[in-house]
Design a protein around this motif. Structure first.
Motif, PDB file in Angstrom:
ATOM      1  N   LYS A  74       0.810  -1.214   0.000  1.00 61.29           N
ATOM      2  CA  LYS A  74       0.000   0.000   0.000  1.00 61.29           C
ATOM      3  C   LYS A  74       0.845   1.268   0.000  1.00 61.29           C
ATOM      4  O   LYS A  74       0.299   2.369   0.058  1.00 61.29           O
ATOM      5  N   ASN A  75       2.174   1.101  -0.045  1.00 58.31           N
ATOM      6  CA  ASN A  75       3.082   2.262  -0.019  1.00 58.31           C
ATOM      7  C   ASN A  75       2.769   3.172   1.163  1.00 58.31           C
ATOM      8  O   ASN A  75       2.748   4.403   1.019  1.00 58.31           O
ATOM      9  N   THR A  76       2.505   2.582   2.286  1.00 55.49           N
ATOM     10  CA  THR A  76       2.063   3.318   3.461  1.00 55.49           C
ATOM     11  C   THR A  76       2.940   2.996   4.664  1.00 55.49           C
ATOM     12  O   THR A  76       3.316   1.832   4.864  1.00 55.49           O
ATOM     13  N   VAL A  77       3.238   4.016   5.435  1.00 52.41           N
ATOM     14  CA  VAL A  77       3.945   3.835   6.689  1.00 52.41           C
ATOM     15  C   VAL A  77       3.049   4.350   7.818  1.00 52.41           C
ATOM     16  O   VAL A  77       2.311   5.325   7.631  1.00 52.41           O
ATOM     17  N   TYR A  78       3.091   3.657   8.938  1.00 54.84           N
ATOM     18  CA  TYR A  78       2.252   3.992  10.079  1.00 54.84           C
ATOM     19  C   TYR A  78       3.121   4.311  11.301  1.00 54.84           C
ATOM     20  O   TYR A  78       4.220   3.767  11.454  1.00 54.84           O
ATOM     21  N   LEU A  79       2.591   5.163  12.155  1.00 60.31           N
ATOM     22  CA  LEU A  79       3.232   5.417  13.439  1.00 60.31           C
ATOM     23  C   LEU A  79       2.166   5.289  14.517  1.00 60.31           C
ATOM     24  O   LEU A  79       1.288   6.147  14.634  1.00 60.31           O
ATOM     25  N   GLN A  80       2.239   4.200  15.258  1.00 59.40           N
ATOM     26  CA  GLN A  80       1.335   3.992  16.379  1.00 59.40           C
ATOM     27  C   GLN A  80       1.949   4.642  17.611  1.00 59.40           C
ATOM     28  O   GLN A  80       3.063   4.289  18.011  1.00 59.40           O
ATOM     29  N   MET A  81       1.226   5.593  18.173  1.00 56.00           N
ATOM     30  CA  MET A  81       1.737   6.353  19.315  1.00 56.00           C
ATOM     31  C   MET A  81       0.871   6.066  20.534  1.00 56.00           C
ATOM     32  O   MET A  81      -0.318   6.401  20.535  1.00 56.00           O
ATOM     33  N   ASN A  82       1.458   5.432  21.525  1.00 60.90           N
ATOM     34  CA  ASN A  82       0.761   5.109  22.764  1.00 60.90           C
ATOM     35  C   ASN A  82       1.367   5.876  23.928  1.00 60.90           C
ATOM     36  O   ASN A  82       2.473   6.398  23.827  1.00 60.90           O
TER      37      ASN A  82
END
Length: 114
Positions: A74-82
């Motif tokens: 998907k050419n996507t990067v994610y940043l999960q911030m907790n």
């Protein structure tokens, strides 16, 4: 390369947000993607990055709280911030790095209230 970020907003301390960044255009030869942030009166700093092979790098201030991941299909990067803290308040910028150039998104505001 165009980078479109989403997912910023206002959250209380201790809460979570997930940022997304979709890359389009000449995405061939991208070596790494990730996130920088800039808070008012502070320098631009690396938050997290991930290479095409999945190697990750984090700022000491976010280790154990933030997780970066990517979906190459998907050419996507994610940043999960907790466990967000007021000091995480900043504009977060997606970046994509080729060997000879770095591309930047427009930025998304993250505000953490105490």
């Amino acid at each position: 390369v165009d980078l479109v970020e989403s997912g910023g907003g206002l959250v209380q301390a201790g809460g979570s947000l997930r940022l997304s960044c979709v890359a389009s255009g000449s995405i061939f030869s991208i070596k790494a993607m990730g996130w920088y942030r800039q808070a008012p009166g502070k320098q631009h700093e690396l938050v997290a990055s991930i290479t095409t092979s999945g190697n990750t790098n984090y700022a000491d201030s976010v280790k154990g709280r933030f997780t970066i991941s990517r979906d190459n299909a998907k050419n996507t990067v994610y940043l999960q911030m907790n466990s967000l803290k007021p000091e995480d308040t900043a504009v977060y910028y997606c970046h994509a790095a080729k060997s000879w150039f770095v591309y930047w998104g427009q930025g998304t505001q993250v505000t953490v209230s105490s």
